[in-house]
Design an enzyme around this catalytic site. Sequence first.
Site, PDB file in Angstrom:
ATOM      1  N   LYS A  32       0.840  -1.203   0.000  1.00 41.55           N
ATOM      2  CA  LYS A  32       0.000   0.000   0.000  1.00 41.55           C
ATOM      3  C   LYS A  32       0.868   1.245   0.000  1.00 41.55           C
ATOM      4  O   LYS A  32       1.898   1.290   0.674  1.00 41.55           O
ATOM      5  CB  LYS A  32      -0.906  -0.031   1.242  1.00 41.55           C
ATOM      6  CG  LYS A  32      -1.883   1.132   1.386  1.00 41.55           C
ATOM      7  CD  LYS A  32      -2.719   0.943   2.639  1.00 41.55           C
ATOM      8  CE  LYS A  32      -3.739   2.060   2.818  1.00 41.55           C
ATOM      9  NZ  LYS A  32      -4.583   1.835   4.018  1.00 41.55           N
ATOM     10  N   SER A 109      -9.245   1.902   3.264  1.00 38.80           N
ATOM     11  CA  SER A 109      -8.426   2.623   2.294  1.00 38.80           C
ATOM     12  C   SER A 109      -7.388   1.744   1.608  1.00 38.80           C
ATOM     13  O   SER A 109      -6.680   2.188   0.712  1.00 38.80           O
ATOM     14  CB  SER A 109      -7.713   3.778   2.998  1.00 38.80           C
ATOM     15  OG  SER A 109      -6.854   3.298   4.030  1.00 38.80           O
ATOM     16  N   SER A 133      -9.713  -0.410   7.486  1.00 39.90           N
ATOM     17  CA  SER A 133      -9.159  -0.406   6.133  1.00 39.90           C
ATOM     18  C   SER A 133      -8.576  -1.732   5.669  1.00 39.90           C
ATOM     19  O   SER A 133      -8.179  -1.865   4.511  1.00 39.90           O
ATOM     20  CB  SER A 133      -8.096   0.691   6.002  1.00 39.90           C
ATOM     21  OG  SER A 133      -8.694   1.964   6.075  1.00 39.90           O
TER      22      SER A 133
END
Length: 408
Positions: A32, A109, A133
């Site tokens: 990420k 996210s 997330s």
Amino acid sequence: MFDSLGAFVPNGNMTFEGAGEGPLRGYGFAVKDIFDLKGYVTGYGNPDWASRRRPSKEHARVVADLLAAGAMVVGKTITDEFAYSLNGQNLHYGTPANPEAPGRIPGGSSSGSASAVSGGLVDFALGSDTGGSIRVPGSYCGLFGIRTTHDRISREGVLPLAGSFDTVGWFARDAWMLELVGRVLSGLDAGQQVEAAPSQLLVAEDAFELLDENVRRAFAPHLERLEQRLGRAVRVRLADGLQDLAEGADLFRTVQAYEIWQAYGDWMSRVKPKIAEDIQQRLDWASSVTQTQMEEAQAKREHYARGLRLKLGGGAVLALPSAPGIAPMMNAKAEDLAQYRMDLLALTSPAGLTGLPQVTMPLASFQGCPLGLSLMGGADSDEKLMAFVRSFAGGEDSAGEAAPLMPF
């Protein structure tokens, strides 16, 4: 690598070979875009942020540990801007596809990481979980995912959102892979056994009461299987110590917002970056949260956390939905997504408020789309939780024993 899912950041084919041997040799993983990769800018989902950052001098600690275990970095994945959303949509870089629910959002996210794993582009992927997330995109995209005990896994080289909630997590398509990554990051020896028998099953009845009746029915057979394995469940109220789960979400939002503005308020005010409207509204509200409001919320948080930690302190596990339903449609109205976010936070906030680990399992489905069922454990029970998930959701042999862990 061809990115057929829109999961990776532009020019995100940032590859690093792992060590020549190790338990993760031969596996590829994605990172990420809040984790540092040596020689590359950590973009945080926003071009204005990225343009003002220098390339990282070192890998994030967790990335370095995975490389040392033999895994290969395949690239960087899209995140919602500043990791401050649960939708998975990015104004600047697009919305990664949800391979398990086409036409629906992937959740955020850690959106790109979930998309890349779900679509088979990588074997596992790093994400983070502050308010859901990992758990939310794991549920939407049909993945195993873990939010680890707060501060259990190093966040060195990881951009913060709200430090008292932030955790490192990861996704995998299989329970054994989830556990294998966890064993590496926990420093367990190859032959070291982990107890995989929780002492008691608790079911968060108020969490299931938030769901549509048809969605509740989709979870029922999996709860029955858990009871067959662990004995009759004890029904508990996840909101014990609060008025209801919505109050927990409000406490979470207040403390989180204050911490975010303390970390980034000066930069936001000075730079005025271009940000998606929903995230900008959240930041505007964060700027208004006072220290007094934060301290009042924090005091209630600590009282609540003591109670839930006590429930889970003796080796019990708590079953709850990972999300209130399947992934919303990609073209859902902004106001509908905003309301759905509040429903999500009612379910995801307890782990954040307490710092406890939670694993989402892709067991249920509704209207052909995945529904994650979660298990929350006591503090630092991460390895036990993953071991149980592997034995329960990862397959049993004919003798009822857990399927063997892949070679370590």
